[in-house]
Scaffold this active site. Structure first.
Site, short mmCIF file in Angstrom:
data_model
loop_
_atom_site.label_atom_id
_atom_site.label_comp_id
_atom_site.label_asym_id
_atom_site.label_seq_id
_atom_site.Cartn_x
_atom_site.Cartn_y
_atom_site.Cartn_z
N LYS A 95 28.77 49.75 39.74
CA LYS A 95 29.99 50.51 39.47
C LYS A 95 30.18 50.82 37.98
O LYS A 95 30.77 51.84 37.62
CB LYS A 95 31.22 49.77 40.01
CG LYS A 95 31.24 49.73 41.53
CD LYS A 95 32.50 49.12 42.07
CE LYS A 95 32.36 48.90 43.56
NZ LYS A 95 33.58 48.42 44.19
N ASN B 204 33.80 54.01 41.52
CA ASN B 204 33.26 53.78 42.87
C ASN B 204 33.09 55.07 43.65
O ASN B 204 32.58 55.05 44.77
CB ASN B 204 34.14 52.80 43.66
CG ASN B 204 35.36 53.49 44.24
OD1 ASN B 204 35.96 54.34 43.60
ND2 ASN B 204 35.72 53.14 45.45
N ASP C 257 39.15 52.09 44.54
CA ASP C 257 39.27 50.70 45.03
C ASP C 257 40.68 50.13 44.85
O ASP C 257 41.24 49.52 45.75
CB ASP C 257 38.30 49.78 44.28
CG ASP C 257 36.87 49.89 44.80
OD1 ASP C 257 36.68 50.20 45.99
OD2 ASP C 257 35.94 49.66 44.00
N GLY D 36 34.32 42.92 38.36
CA GLY D 36 34.75 44.32 38.40
C GLY D 36 36.00 44.54 39.25
O GLY D 36 36.90 45.30 38.86
N GLY E 181 39.20 41.95 53.54
CA GLY E 181 39.04 43.17 52.74
C GLY E 181 38.84 44.45 53.56
O GLY E 181 38.56 45.50 52.97
P1 NDP Z 1 31.41 40.73 40.35
O1 NDP Z 1 29.97 40.35 40.48
O2 NDP Z 1 31.80 41.71 39.32
O3 NDP Z 1 32.31 39.39 40.12
C1 NDP Z 1 32.08 38.26 40.89
C2 NDP Z 1 33.11 37.18 40.56
O4 NDP Z 1 32.95 36.15 41.53
C3 NDP Z 1 32.98 36.54 39.19
O5 NDP Z 1 34.25 36.28 38.67
C4 NDP Z 1 32.25 35.21 39.51
O6 NDP Z 1 32.60 34.14 38.63
C5 NDP Z 1 32.85 34.88 40.86
N1 NDP Z 1 32.01 34.02 41.68
C6 NDP Z 1 30.81 34.30 42.24
N2 NDP Z 1 30.37 33.25 42.98
C7 NDP Z 1 31.32 32.29 42.88
C8 NDP Z 1 31.45 30.99 43.41
N3 NDP Z 1 30.52 30.46 44.21
N4 NDP Z 1 32.57 30.29 43.12
C9 NDP Z 1 33.52 30.82 42.34
N5 NDP Z 1 33.47 32.05 41.78
C10 NDP Z 1 32.36 32.78 42.04
O7 NDP Z 1 31.82 41.23 41.83
P2 NDP Z 1 32.88 42.35 42.26
O8 NDP Z 1 34.17 42.13 41.57
O9 NDP Z 1 32.27 43.69 42.20
O10 NDP Z 1 33.03 42.00 43.84
C11 NDP Z 1 33.59 40.78 44.23
C12 NDP Z 1 33.76 40.72 45.74
O11 NDP Z 1 34.69 41.71 46.20
C13 NDP Z 1 32.46 40.95 46.50
O12 NDP Z 1 32.40 39.98 47.51
C14 NDP Z 1 32.62 42.33 47.08
O13 NDP Z 1 31.93 42.46 48.31
C15 NDP Z 1 34.13 42.43 47.30
N6 NDP Z 1 34.65 43.81 47.27
C16 NDP Z 1 35.25 44.33 48.38
C17 NDP Z 1 35.75 45.61 48.39
C18 NDP Z 1 36.41 46.14 49.62
O14 NDP Z 1 36.53 47.37 49.75
N7 NDP Z 1 36.86 45.31 50.50
C19 NDP Z 1 35.65 46.49 47.22
C20 NDP Z 1 35.02 45.86 46.08
C21 NDP Z 1 34.52 44.56 46.13
P3 NDP Z 1 31.73 33.83 37.27
O15 NDP Z 1 32.29 34.75 36.22
O16 NDP Z 1 32.00 32.40 37.03
O17 NDP Z 1 30.29 34.12 37.60
#
Ligand code: NDP
Length: 264
Positions: free
Chosen positions: A64, A85, A100, A124, A229
């Site tokens: 994105k 997006n 989004d 993101g 979601g």
């Molecule tokens: P990013 O990769 O940008 O961010 C991921 C975040 O998750 C970070 O803050 C990371 O923390 C945290 N994280 C990952 N694994 C763990 C864990 N095991 N425990 C705690 N924190 C964790 O992802 P996005 O923001 O792009 O997407 C996030 C989620 O949202 C995805 O699952 C995606 O599928 C969903 N989504 C759904 C949408 C919908 O339309 N329903 C639209 C957009 C996204 P750290 O900084 O510590 O690594």
């Protein structure tokens, strides 16, 4: 001529977007087709888009931010967050949007008035949602596993904590934007912390769809009104399709048709 649309992502095989958009095109007799493209390098997005002669596209994880860079012009909310997006091809240019955050606002409308939100995660999606919440003057806090990702949110003036220094307050809504629970059975924070948070909120939303994450399951077990979601996905798609079809169809009609595709 048949217009071609696509979703770019890595992975992308799980995406429901082709089904949602193709259902709409079929039901409303739009001469268009929507496919999925597995793209590993975000830097190749523009070249691939142009080579395929696409009329528009959606972009999912992890491209994105690369999509923002690929666009010739950015309109609306995407400008303030640098995350795109949806791309529409207009007069030889790639125009970038973000649907989004507005999609999420639509999804939480049934919760009624929300004033105070805790966002779990600092990626993101958290960026998009926090900026959108601030537009509506909501009070926003962020809790993330790693402290180093909090800088962006601190600059927005938000209450930012990592697992080490979190202090729980009362919230109207807690949103999980982490990918914890997507491919594993992890909670977005240590379980005791999540238990405490859930006892201080009225509503819960998870950005993850297609499965009940351990976080959402715990909220449900505690009788908290919650949703996954799927509606966020639905409404970001509705708003994207509105742009793809030059705003020809009203949003309710688009939402009803796309919603039905979820049962396919
Ligand atoms: P990013 O990769 O940008 O961010 C991921 C975040 O998750 C970070 O803050 C990371 O923390 C945290 N994280 C990952 N694994 C763990 C864990 N095991 N425990 C705690 N924190 C964790 O992802 P996005 O923001 O792009 O997407 C996030 C989620 O949202 C995805 O699952 C995606 O599928 C969903 N989504 C759904 C949408 C919908 O339309 N329903 C639209 C957009 C996204 P750290 O900084 O510590 O690594």
């Amino acid at each position: 001529m048949t217009k071609l649309f696509a979703i770019f992502g890595d992975p992308v095989s799980h995406s429901r977007s082709p089904l949602m958009h193709n259902s709409l095109f079929k039901a409303l007799h739009v001469n268009a087709c929507y496919t999925r493209i597995h793209l590993t390098e975000g830097s190749k997005l523009k070249e691939t888009f142009l080579n395929l002669g696409l009329s528009g596209a959606n972009i999912t994880v992890p491209h994105k931010e690369a999509a923002y860079e690929a666009c010739d012009e950015i309109r609306g909310f995407a400008k303030s967050i640098g995350v795109v997006n949806t791309i529409v091809f207009e007069d030889g240019k790639l125009i970038g949007y973000n649907t989004d955050a507005d999609g999420f606002m639509e999804a939480i409308k049934p919760f009624g008035k929300i004033k105070k939100v805790l966002i779990l995660g600092a990626g993101g999606t958290a960026k998009a949602l926090s900026n959108r919440f601030l537009q509506d003057a909501l009070h926003v806090s962020i809790l993330n596993r790693s402290a180093n990702r909090l800088e962006y949110f601190k600059e927005l003036g938000l209450t930012c904590k990592s697992w080490e220094n979190f202090i729980c307050e009362d919230y109207d809504l807690v949103v999980n934007t982490t990918s914890a629970g997507l491919k594993d059975d992890a909670y977005p924070a240590p379980k005791e912390m999540i238990e405490e948070i859930l006892s201080h909120t009225s509503y819960v939303a998870d950005a993850i769809y297609g499965k009940v994450t351990p976080f959402l399951r715990l909220a449900q077990d505690k009788g908290i009104t919650s949703k996954d979601g799927a509606d966020m996905l639905l409404y970001q798609g509705v708003l994207a399709n509105h742009l793809f079809c030059d705003k020809k169809f009203d949003l309710n009609t688009t939402a009803k048709i796309m919603q039905k595709s979820f049962a396919l």
